[in-house]
Design a protein around this motif. Structure first.
Motif, PDB file in Angstrom:
ATOM      1  N   VAL A 132      -2.134   1.664  11.232  1.00 16.22           N
ATOM      2  CA  VAL A 132      -1.914   2.433  10.115  1.00 16.22           C
ATOM      3  C   VAL A 132      -0.983   3.673  10.188  1.00 16.22           C
ATOM      4  O   VAL A 132      -1.581   4.772  10.284  1.00 16.22           O
ATOM      5  CB  VAL A 132      -3.199   2.284   9.302  1.00 16.22           C
ATOM      6  CG1 VAL A 132      -2.280   2.642   7.798  1.00 16.22           C
ATOM      7  CG2 VAL A 132      -3.389   0.935   8.997  1.00 16.22           C
ATOM      8  N   ALA A 135      -2.122   7.456   7.988  1.00 20.11           N
ATOM      9  CA  ALA A 135      -2.985   7.776   7.204  1.00 20.11           C
ATOM     10  C   ALA A 135      -4.404   8.145   7.733  1.00 20.11           C
ATOM     11  O   ALA A 135      -4.516   8.429   8.855  1.00 20.11           O
ATOM     12  CB  ALA A 135      -3.521   5.955   6.827  1.00 20.11           C
ATOM     13  N   THR A 137      -8.767   9.183   7.942  1.00 22.27           N
ATOM     14  CA  THR A 137     -10.296   8.489   7.791  1.00 22.27           C
ATOM     15  C   THR A 137     -10.697   9.384   6.225  1.00 22.27           C
ATOM     16  O   THR A 137      -9.525  10.641   5.889  1.00 22.27           O
ATOM     17  CB  THR A 137     -10.920   8.837   8.242  1.00 22.27           C
ATOM     18  OG1 THR A 137     -11.180  10.070   9.053  1.00 22.27           O
ATOM     19  CG2 THR A 137     -10.973   7.980   9.656  1.00 22.27           C
ATOM     20  N   PHE A 141      -9.295  13.256   5.197  1.00 22.42           N
ATOM     21  CA  PHE A 141      -8.806  13.464   4.327  1.00 22.42           C
ATOM     22  C   PHE A 141      -9.377  14.871   2.991  1.00 22.42           C
ATOM     23  O   PHE A 141      -8.796  15.405   2.144  1.00 22.42           O
ATOM     24  CB  PHE A 141      -8.138  11.895   3.254  1.00 22.42           C
ATOM     25  CG  PHE A 141      -7.925  12.327   1.912  1.00 22.42           C
ATOM     26  CD1 PHE A 141      -6.048  12.174   2.518  1.00 22.42           C
ATOM     27  CD2 PHE A 141      -8.011  12.099   0.818  1.00 22.42           C
ATOM     28  CE1 PHE A 141      -5.014  12.037   1.562  1.00 22.42           C
ATOM     29  CE2 PHE A 141      -6.447  11.718  -0.133  1.00 22.42           C
ATOM     30  CZ  PHE A 141      -5.888  12.226   0.088  1.00 22.42           C
ATOM     31  N   LEU A 187      -9.598   4.136   5.396  1.00 20.93           N
ATOM     32  CA  LEU A 187      -8.672   5.508   6.110  1.00 20.93           C
ATOM     33  C   LEU A 187      -7.871   5.025   4.867  1.00 20.93           C
ATOM     34  O   LEU A 187      -7.691   4.352   3.930  1.00 20.93           O
ATOM     35  CB  LEU A 187      -7.681   4.150   7.131  1.00 20.93           C
ATOM     36  CG  LEU A 187      -8.550   3.494   8.668  1.00 20.93           C
ATOM     37  CD1 LEU A 187      -6.723   2.788   9.147  1.00 20.93           C
ATOM     38  CD2 LEU A 187      -7.598   5.562   8.826  1.00 20.93           C
ATOM     39  N   VAL A 188      -7.093   6.233   4.406  1.00 19.64           N
ATOM     40  CA  VAL A 188      -6.463   6.960   3.470  1.00 19.64           C
ATOM     41  C   VAL A 188      -4.858   6.858   3.541  1.00 19.64           C
ATOM     42  O   VAL A 188      -5.038   7.789   3.924  1.00 19.64           O
ATOM     43  CB  VAL A 188      -7.280   8.217   2.162  1.00 19.64           C
ATOM     44  CG1 VAL A 188      -6.181   8.356   1.474  1.00 19.64           C
ATOM     45  CG2 VAL A 188      -8.800   7.736   2.545  1.00 19.64           C
ATOM     46  N   GLU A 189      -4.079   6.571   2.994  1.00 17.02           N
ATOM     47  CA  GLU A 189      -2.929   6.920   3.126  1.00 17.02           C
ATOM     48  C   GLU A 189      -1.827   7.233   1.482  1.00 17.02           C
ATOM     49  O   GLU A 189      -2.330   6.876   0.979  1.00 17.02           O
ATOM     50  CB  GLU A 189      -2.406   5.717   3.730  1.00 17.02           C
ATOM     51  CG  GLU A 189      -1.935   4.178   2.835  1.00 17.02           C
ATOM     52  CD  GLU A 189      -1.057   3.280   4.140  1.00 17.02           C
ATOM     53  OE1 GLU A 189      -0.494   3.225   4.518  1.00 17.02           O
ATOM     54  OE2 GLU A 189      -1.643   1.880   2.905  1.00 17.02           O
ATOM     55  N   MET A 195      -3.532   7.366  -3.838  1.00 18.13           N
ATOM     56  CA  MET A 195      -3.811   7.181  -2.286  1.00 18.13           C
ATOM     57  C   MET A 195      -4.691   5.201  -2.323  1.00 18.13           C
ATOM     58  O   MET A 195      -4.976   4.899  -2.908  1.00 18.13           O
ATOM     59  CB  MET A 195      -5.286   7.549  -2.072  1.00 18.13           C
ATOM     60  CG  MET A 195      -6.343   7.724  -3.038  1.00 18.13           C
ATOM     61  SD  MET A 195      -8.273   8.928  -2.737  1.00 18.13           S
ATOM     62  CE  MET A 195      -8.498   7.731  -1.144  1.00 18.13           C
ATOM     63  N   ARG A 196      -4.542   4.604  -1.216  1.00 21.48           N
ATOM     64  CA  ARG A 196      -4.320   3.550  -0.971  1.00 21.48           C
ATOM     65  C   ARG A 196      -5.939   3.489   0.421  1.00 21.48           C
ATOM     66  O   ARG A 196      -5.611   4.453   1.254  1.00 21.48           O
ATOM     67  CB  ARG A 196      -3.110   2.579  -0.099  1.00 21.48           C
ATOM     68  CG  ARG A 196      -3.071   1.180  -0.017  1.00 21.48           C
ATOM     69  CD  ARG A 196      -2.179   1.107   0.057  1.00 21.48           C
ATOM     70  NE  ARG A 196      -1.685  -0.945  -0.424  1.00 21.48           N
ATOM     71  CZ  ARG A 196      -1.534  -1.273   1.132  1.00 21.48           C
ATOM     72  NH1 ARG A 196      -1.665  -0.783   2.776  1.00 21.48           N
ATOM     73  NH2 ARG A 196      -1.843  -2.706   1.440  1.00 21.48           N
ATOM     74  N   CYS A 197      -6.403   2.430   0.043  1.00 23.30           N
ATOM     75  CA  CYS A 197      -8.039   2.481   0.455  1.00 23.30           C
ATOM     76  C   CYS A 197      -7.398   1.850   2.120  1.00 23.30           C
ATOM     77  O   CYS A 197      -6.970   0.156   1.506  1.00 23.30           O
ATOM     78  CB  CYS A 197      -8.808   2.854   0.380  1.00 23.30           C
ATOM     79  SG  CYS A 197      -9.347   3.851  -1.089  1.00 23.30           S
ATOM     80  N   VAL A 198      -7.753   1.275   3.210  1.00 21.49           N
ATOM     81  CA  VAL A 198      -7.754  -0.048   3.874  1.00 21.49           C
ATOM     82  C   VAL A 198      -9.141   0.573   4.753  1.00 21.49           C
ATOM     83  O   VAL A 198      -9.496   1.501   4.875  1.00 21.49           O
ATOM     84  CB  VAL A 198      -6.497   0.963   5.357  1.00 21.49           C
ATOM     85  CG1 VAL A 198      -6.210  -0.271   6.311  1.00 21.49           C
ATOM     86  CG2 VAL A 198      -5.455   1.612   4.186  1.00 21.49           C
TER      87      VAL A 198
END
Length: 544
Positions: A132, A135, A137, A141, A187-189, A195-198
């Motif tokens: 990803v 991104a 963790t 972040f 994961l954060v992007e 922010m989008r969490c994965v």
């Protein structure tokens, strides 16, 4: 980002004991050269992110792009037997990625789930995903936000607390239970405001009809024990407000906060407190010569050290230029031998403790944590630490064959240490007690079989010069090589590694034989030169 098709739609390949599920357009050769992803994990350019008894994670560039390889280690017989009727961890992660994608949750794109079985028993399991890009963790972040100016710090933390609370709320509302939902598994992007969490660690995901309060509290406790201590009380309450929704009042939020706090206290009860004393200054020394291909990975793994000293013996390649990207303490010193060069490097350091590495070695992430914990509370009488070395070679980690753990003293107190031994087997001589560390140094000792044989030829030449005065008899030529082979192949389990185990055991025996032969050759040359010096021809033996 996540798989949206049912997992059974993935093609299945059967080749010997290998069972593989592959994503669209993914070739087995790209993610598992020779059918074995271990060949990727043990490459020197693989960034090993986790090396634990149960799981190994590495990031590496391949024809399929930058990928993450997660290897689930199967050592216990009870786990192998259970695999006869249970899904493998990789298969469970593959199915979870599809289930989460169908529910609108992001995961890394699954590329492959590969199992290696023998006689139906699971031996190894691999889950491979695409990186990803960009991104990090959630814990990293959060630290990045804390380093921003005060005007941005507050809004950023509030945004992260709200986003994580909303993520947990949606997961639990959808019946998704993640058995280890802590900060490093999210994961954060993107920026904090959007922010989008994965989700990571997908093999731990279960889809349920309804999550009870106990499981919900457990997930909240996992985040509270990891990210929570770095957050203020107001941010933890903001997280709960996003999790519980607008209808929840202050009393309900506080009741949940108390429940999470009690669960965290029970989890921590009886656990040994980690030493948090002041850290002494740590230097790292690396001696190198023509190590352009290897030294970058070595120095990147010790970027946490307070000082890095590289001593170059006269490289003809770009070793010095690469080293200067990591440290301004790159010293040139004509090669005097392994022992003398390491002594020169030691004397050039200024730290309280010195970690010594060779250019083809790396410090594992677990070793960094263990070193920091050990040095935070080290008694005055301790002069050094012995560290195991784990070799990556021929597409595997060599836990067998006598190559592991072979602990060597590499972390030493600077003022009470000197280098001794004989080349090429130098060793640190410390004044004081030597303690053991458990996490390994990763050693990429040979590139391939040809490099292995070239190294054997070089090292036996150096070793023979150090032993030139010793007596060479049948024991050195026959008994020692035979014992080396027997010890490595039979007693140390090299036979369980197939042909690579046979090759390494045979090469170890050949090393002992070749070293003895070169000592004998030196003695013959010395006797011949002595005879010529005495009169140009061999002297006649005196009569009895």
């Amino acid at each position: 980002m996540s798989a949206e098709r049912p997992p059974d739609a993935a093609p299945r390949l059967l080749r010997g004991g290998i069972r593989a599920r592959l994503g669209p357009g993914v070739r087995l050769a790209d993610v598992a050269p020779g059918g074995d992803p271990d060949r990727l994990l043990t490459r020197p350019d693989c960034d090993v992110l986790k090396l634990q008894p149960k799981v190994t994670v590495g990031a590496v560039s391949t024809p399929a792009g930058r990928i993450y390889v997660k290897r689930y280690n199967v050592f216990a017989w009870r786990v192998a037997l259970a695999s006869l009727w249970r899904s493998s961890p990789a298969a469970a992660a593959w199915q979870a990625a599809a289930a989460l994608g169908a529910r609108g949750f992001a995961t890394p794109e699954p590329l492959a789930a590969i199992d290696v079985r023998r006689g139906g028993l699971l031996r190894k399991s691999f889950f491979i995903t695409r990186e990803v890009a960009g991104a990090v963790t959630a814990d990293r972040f959060w630290q990045m936000i804390l380093q921003e100016p005060a005007s941005r710090r507050g809004p950023g933390r509030r945004a992260v607390a709200h986003a994580l609370g909303d993520l947990f709320r949606r997961l639990h509302a959808a019946g998704v239970y993640h058995n280890d939902l802590k900060d490093v598994n999210v994961l954060v992007e993107g920026p904090a405001e959007t922010m989008r969490c994965v989700l990571l660690d997908l093999e731990r995901v279960r889809i349920m009809r309804r999550l009870g309060r106990r499981r919900r509290v457990k997930n909240l406790m996992q985040l509270a024990r990891t990210l929570g201590p770095q957050a203020s009380a107001s941010h933890r309450l903001r997280f709960l407000a996003a999790y519980l929704g607008d209808a929840a009042g202050r009393d309900e939020r506080r009741a949940w906060a108390r429940a999470v706090g009690r669960a965290a206290a029970r989890k921590d009860a009886g656990r040994r407190a980690v030493a948090t004393g002041p850290q002494p200054r740590v230097s790292c020394t690396v001696i190198a010569q023509d190590e352009e291909a290897m030294i970058e990975g070595c120095l990147a793994s010790v970027a946490w050290c307070d000082e890095i000293v590289v001593v170059d013996g006269g490289s003809a390649d770009r070793t010095v230029a690469v080293a200067r990207r990591f440290t301004d303490r790159v010293l040139s010193h004509a090669w005097p031998g392994h022992r003398a060069q390491k002594q020169f490097a030691l004397e050039a350091t200024t730290g309280d403790w010195v970690l010594n590495l060779d250019a083809d070695e790396r410090v594992s992430p677990e070793l960094v944590s263990e070193i920091r914990a050990a040095l935070a509370d080290v008694p005055p009488g301790v002069g050094g630490f012995a560290i195991p070395r784990l070799v990556g070679y021929l597409g595997r980690w060599w836990y067998r064959g006598g190559w592991y753990p072979r602990r060597v003293v590499r972390l030493v107190r600077r003022t009470t240490t000197r280098w001794g031994g004989t080349d090429p087997h130098e060793r640190a001589l410390v004044s004081g007690t030597v303690r053991w560390l458990e996490a390994p140094i990763l050693h990429y000792t040979y590139r391939d079989i040809s490099d292995h044989l070239r190294s054997v030829n070089h090292l036996t030449t150096v070793a023979a010069a150090e032993r030139s005065g010793r007596r060479i008899g049948a024991g050195r030529f026959l008994v020692e090589p035979f014992w080396r082979f027997l010890r490595a192949y039979v007693l140390a389990g090299g036979a369980l590694e197939g042909f690579p185990g046979l090759f390494t055991a045979g090469t170890g025996a050949f090393y002992a034989f070749l070293r003895a032969a070169k000592v004998w050759e030196l003695q013959v040359h010395a006797a011949t030169a002595s005879a010529k010096g005495a009169g140009g021809r061999p002297r006649a033996r005196a009569s009895s």
